[in-house]
Design a protein around this motif. Structure first.
Motif, short mmCIF file in Angstrom:
data_model
loop_
_atom_site.label_atom_id
_atom_site.label_comp_id
_atom_site.label_asym_id
_atom_site.label_seq_id
_atom_site.Cartn_x
_atom_site.Cartn_y
_atom_site.Cartn_z
N PHE A 78 -24.68 17.17 -7.36
CA PHE A 78 -25.09 18.52 -7.78
C PHE A 78 -24.45 18.91 -9.10
N ALA A 79 -25.11 19.85 -9.76
CA ALA A 79 -24.60 20.49 -10.99
C ALA A 79 -24.30 19.43 -12.06
N TRP A 80 -23.16 19.53 -12.76
CA TRP A 80 -22.96 18.60 -13.88
C TRP A 80 -22.71 17.16 -13.41
N ALA A 85 -18.61 16.76 0.27
CA ALA A 85 -19.00 17.19 1.61
C ALA A 85 -19.53 15.98 2.37
N GLN A 144 -22.62 17.61 5.18
CA GLN A 144 -22.71 19.04 4.88
C GLN A 144 -21.49 19.86 5.29
N GLU A 145 -20.34 19.17 5.47
CA GLU A 145 -19.09 19.88 5.72
C GLU A 145 -18.10 19.45 4.64
N LEU A 146 -17.39 20.41 4.03
CA LEU A 146 -16.39 20.07 3.02
C LEU A 146 -15.35 19.10 3.61
N PHE A 158 -19.91 17.26 -5.86
CA PHE A 158 -20.25 18.41 -6.71
C PHE A 158 -18.98 19.02 -7.28
N PRO A 188 -16.40 22.33 -8.29
CA PRO A 188 -16.00 23.54 -7.56
C PRO A 188 -17.15 24.56 -7.56
N MET A 189 -17.32 25.23 -6.44
CA MET A 189 -18.48 26.09 -6.26
C MET A 189 -18.32 27.43 -6.99
N THR A 190 -19.42 27.97 -7.43
CA THR A 190 -19.38 29.20 -8.23
C THR A 190 -20.48 30.17 -7.81
N GLY A 191 -20.57 30.42 -6.49
CA GLY A 191 -21.59 31.34 -6.00
C GLY A 191 -21.17 32.80 -6.16
N GLY A 192 -21.97 33.67 -5.58
CA GLY A 192 -21.64 35.10 -5.55
C GLY A 192 -22.08 35.85 -6.78
N GLU A 219 -28.08 26.57 -8.83
CA GLU A 219 -28.39 25.38 -8.03
C GLU A 219 -27.68 25.52 -6.69
N HIS A 244 -28.62 35.38 -0.56
CA HIS A 244 -28.22 34.75 -1.83
C HIS A 244 -29.44 34.06 -2.41
N MET A 247 -27.19 38.25 -5.39
CA MET A 247 -26.89 38.15 -3.97
C MET A 247 -26.34 39.47 -3.46
N LEU A 290 -17.55 33.03 0.18
CA LEU A 290 -18.84 32.66 -0.40
C LEU A 290 -18.66 32.13 -1.83
N PHE A 314 -22.99 26.73 -4.14
CA PHE A 314 -23.82 27.27 -5.22
C PHE A 314 -23.13 26.93 -6.55
N TRP A 349 -22.49 24.91 -17.47
CA TRP A 349 -22.12 25.28 -16.10
C TRP A 349 -20.94 26.23 -16.13
#
Lengths: 83, 147, 147, 83
Positions: free
Chosen positions: A8-10, A56, A59-61, A77, A79-83, B49, B79, B91, B114, B120, B133
Motif C-alpha cells: 500500500f501507499a508509497w 499486517a 489483516q491484523e497488525l 505499508f 505508518p497509517m495516516t487516517g482521520g 488509500e 470514513h 470522516m 483510528l 488509511f 504521501w
C-alpha cells in the motif's frame, strides 16, 4: 508455501504493483522481507528503511519477527495516516 | 454501533441529527469531523488509500475496545476513501453516553486509534501539481500512550 | 464565534453542517449535544430557567477564555431555556481547530465551564407529576479543577 | 442605597417573587443577606443554607464578602446546572 502479499501507499508505488503471490520458505516477516529485498532493486528500495514499514498478517497488525506459519495474507505499508 | 467505509460523500449534518435522535436516553453526544484542508491554497486535492477488509476489521476492533472502556449507548465511525477536494469531510466519529466525560473520552480514543491503527494513507496534491504521501505525525503515535 | 440563548428549538444537524462548512481551513471539528433524558420513563418534562443578560455575558466570557487557551478558528454555543420534553436537544457547543487536540480540549472546557458557571437551572417533572430542581453534581464542580 | 435584587430557581420559589428593589445600608453581600433573613420567614428559609447559595453582582459571579459599593443589581441563585 504460497503467500498473498499486498503493498500500500508509497511501498506499493515503489514496488509497482498492489499485490502478488510469493512462493517462500520464510518463517518470519523479517525473513520474507530479506527474500523480497534480494529480488530486485525496486523491492530493495521499498524496504530500505524498515522503521517506516508496518506489516499486517491476515489483516491484523504484527511485528517484524512474527512467525508466518498458517498465514495466508501479508500486507506491507507505511505508518497509517487516517482521520 | 456502526462502522462505514465508503468512497461516496456523506451528509455530516444528517448523520449528526440521526445519531442524536437515536441516542435515546444517552444525554450526551460528541461528534468529531475531519475536513480536507487546503493549507491556504497550497493543496488542491487529497487521495485516501485504504486496505479493504482490514479497514473495517480495525475500525470495528477500535469501536469494541471503546465500548469496553466506557459506558457508551452508541458509537459511529464513517470514513471515506478515494479522491477528495479541499473542504470535503473525510470522516466522522460520534459517541453517545449518559455522562459527557465518557462521550468525550471515547471520541478522543476512537480518533487517536483510528489515526494510527486503521489502514488509511493520505496522498496530497499541491496546487502546483506535486503529489506526496502525508507523513505520520509523531504526536499521533504519542497520543496512544495516554490510554 | 457565536453565542445564542433561545427558547426555540434548533436544528442540531443543520447547525453541525453549517459549522463544519464554515470551519474553512480548520481540519478538525468537535461538537457536543446535551439531550433531555427520560430516565427510563421516570421523567416527563424539563424546564430550564436562566438569568437573561448574565447568561449571554457568561457564555461569551467562557468562549473568549477558550479562544485564549487554544488555537480555535471558530466556536459556537447554543443553549435553550424554557420547557423541554425528553429527547429534545437542550444545547450544543462546537469548536473548530487545525488540530484535533485543540478542538477536543476546547469543547470539553466550554462544557465544563458552561455546566457550573453559566446561570442555568434545570427543573425536572417526573411522570408521577413531582417537580424538583436538579442538584448540581460535585463532579461537575470538580471538573473545573483540571483546567 | 437602592439595589435591584433578583432571585432564581428554588430561591425565587421560596421568596415568592423573581425580583424586588431593596433599600439597604449593607456594605457586603453577607450583610445584605443578614438584612433579608431578618425580614420574614420566607427569606430566612431561602437563605438557610448559604453553602447552596451563589451570588452575582451586576451579572458577574462574586463572593459572599464582596463589597456592594457601586453595585446596582444583585442576584441570588443555587449552584448552576446548565448543559
Amino acid at each position: 508455501m504460497k503467500l498473498r502479499v499486498l503493498y500500500f501507499a508509497w511501498i506499493r508505488e515503489r514496488i509497482g504493483e498492489p499485490r502478488e503471490d510469493v512462493e517462500t520458505e520464510a518463517d518470519t516477516v523479517s525473513a520474507l522481507i530479506a527474500q523480497l529485498r534480494a529480488r530486485e532493486e525496486r523491492y530493495a528500495l521499498a524496504f530500505s528503511d524498515l522503521s517506516a514499514v508496518r506489516v499486517a498478517l491476515d489483516q491484523e497488525l504484527a511485528d517484524m519477527d512474527a512467525p508466518l506459519a498458517g498465514v495466508r495474507e501479508v500486507a506491507f505499508f507505511p505508518p497509517m495516516t487516517g482521520g | 454501533m456502526a462502522v462505514r467505509v465508503q468512497s461516496a460523500a456523506f451528509d455530516y449534518g444528517a448523520e449528526c441529527a440521526a445519531f442524536a435522535q437515536g441516542a435515546g436516553d444517552a444525554g450526551a453526544v460528541v461528534t468529531f469531523a475531519g475536513i480536507v484542508r487546503d493549507e491556504g491554497g497550497r493543496l488542491s486535492a487529497m487521495e485516501i488509500e485504504h486496505y479493504p477488509g482490514m479497514t473495517e476489521r480495525a475500525l470495528a476492533a477500535i469501536e469494541d475496545e471503546a465500548r469496553e472502556r466506557w459506558h457508551l449507548s452508541d458509537a459511529l465511525i464513517i470514513h471515506r476513501f478515494g479522491p477528495l477536494a479541499p473542504g470535503e469531510i473525510i470522516m466522522m466519529v460520534a459517541t453517545a453516553a449518559r455522562h459527557r466525560g465518557d462521550a468525550f473520552a471515547a471520541a478522543e480514543y476512537l480518533m487517536d486509534y483510528l489515526k494510527s491503527r486503521a489502514p488509511f494513507w493520505k496522498k496530497e496534491t499541491t496546487a502546483k501539481g506535486d503529489a506526496g504521501w502525508v507523513d505520520a505525525r509523531e504526536s499521533d503515535e504519542a497520543a496512544l500512550k495516554r490510554w
